[in-house]
Design a protein around this motif. Structure first.
Motif, short mmCIF file in Angstrom:
data_model
loop_
_atom_site.label_atom_id
_atom_site.label_comp_id
_atom_site.label_asym_id
_atom_site.label_seq_id
_atom_site.Cartn_x
_atom_site.Cartn_y
_atom_site.Cartn_z
N ILE A 58 0.84 -1.20 0.00
CA ILE A 58 0.00 0.00 0.00
C ILE A 58 0.88 1.25 0.00
CG2 ILE A 58 -1.59 1.37 1.40
CD1 ILE A 58 -2.94 -1.20 2.26
N SER A 63 -1.80 2.39 -3.72
CA SER A 63 -3.07 1.91 -4.24
C SER A 63 -3.50 0.68 -3.45
CB SER A 63 -2.94 1.55 -5.72
OG SER A 63 -4.09 0.89 -6.18
N ARG A 64 -4.60 0.81 -2.74
CA ARG A 64 -5.10 -0.32 -1.95
C ARG A 64 -5.57 -1.49 -2.84
NH1 ARG A 64 -6.28 -0.21 3.39
NH2 ARG A 64 -7.47 -1.95 4.16
N THR A 68 -4.11 -5.23 -2.56
CA THR A 68 -5.00 -6.35 -2.27
C THR A 68 -4.77 -7.50 -3.25
OG1 THR A 68 -6.65 -4.79 -1.43
CG2 THR A 68 -7.43 -7.01 -1.97
#
Length: 116
Positions: A58, A63-64, A68
Motif C-alpha cells: 500500500i 493503491s489499496r 489487495t
C-alpha cells in the motif's frame, strides 16, 4: 507487473525488502511451530507475512486495490504450498492405500484373470 502497467518507478531495494519478508515467513513458521501445531503456525506465519507485504505494498504502490491483489496472490501461493506440504506428509499413506485397493478392485471386476 504493476510497475509496467502503472508506470511506477520501484527501486530494486524494495523488491529485496519484499523478498526478505517472504524469507522471514519460514523463520516465523519454524519458531512458532515449536510452540503450537504446524497448521496453526502456518496460518499465523502466513497472516503475518501477508499483512506485512500488504501494508508495504500500500505504501509503495499508493493503491489499496493493487496491494489487495498482491496479498491475494501471496495468500494463494502460501495456500498452495500448504497443500503440497500436507499431501507430501500423507503421500506414503495414500500410495499404500491405492496399491492395496487396486489388486482387490481388479479381481472383483475380472474374477477369471490370473486363475488357471
Amino acid at each position: 507487473m504493476f510497475k509496467t502497467l502503472s508506470k511506477l518507478r520501484i527501486h530494486p531495494l524494495q523488491y529485496l525488502l519484499i523478498g526478505l519478508s517472504i524469507c522471514l515467513f519460514y523463520l516465523n513458521l519454524l519458531s512458532i511451530s515449536e510452540h503450537v501445531s504446524f497448521n496453526k503456525a502456518y496460518v499465523i506465519a502466513t497472516m503475518g507475512t501477508v499483512g506485512l507485504v500488504f501494508g508495504y505494498s500500500i505504501a509503495v504502490l499508493r493503491s489499496r486495490p493493487k496491494a489487495t491483489i498482491i496479498a491475494g496472490v501471496l495468500t494463494t501461493l502460501d495456500g498452495f504450498l500448504f497443500i503440497l506440504l500436507k499431501s507430501e506428509t500423507y503421500s506414503l499413506y495414500n500410495r499404500h492405500n491405492r496399491s492395496f485397493c487396486n489388486p482387490g478392485n481388479h479381481h472383483v471386476h475380472h474374477p477369471q484373470v490370473g486363475l488357471v
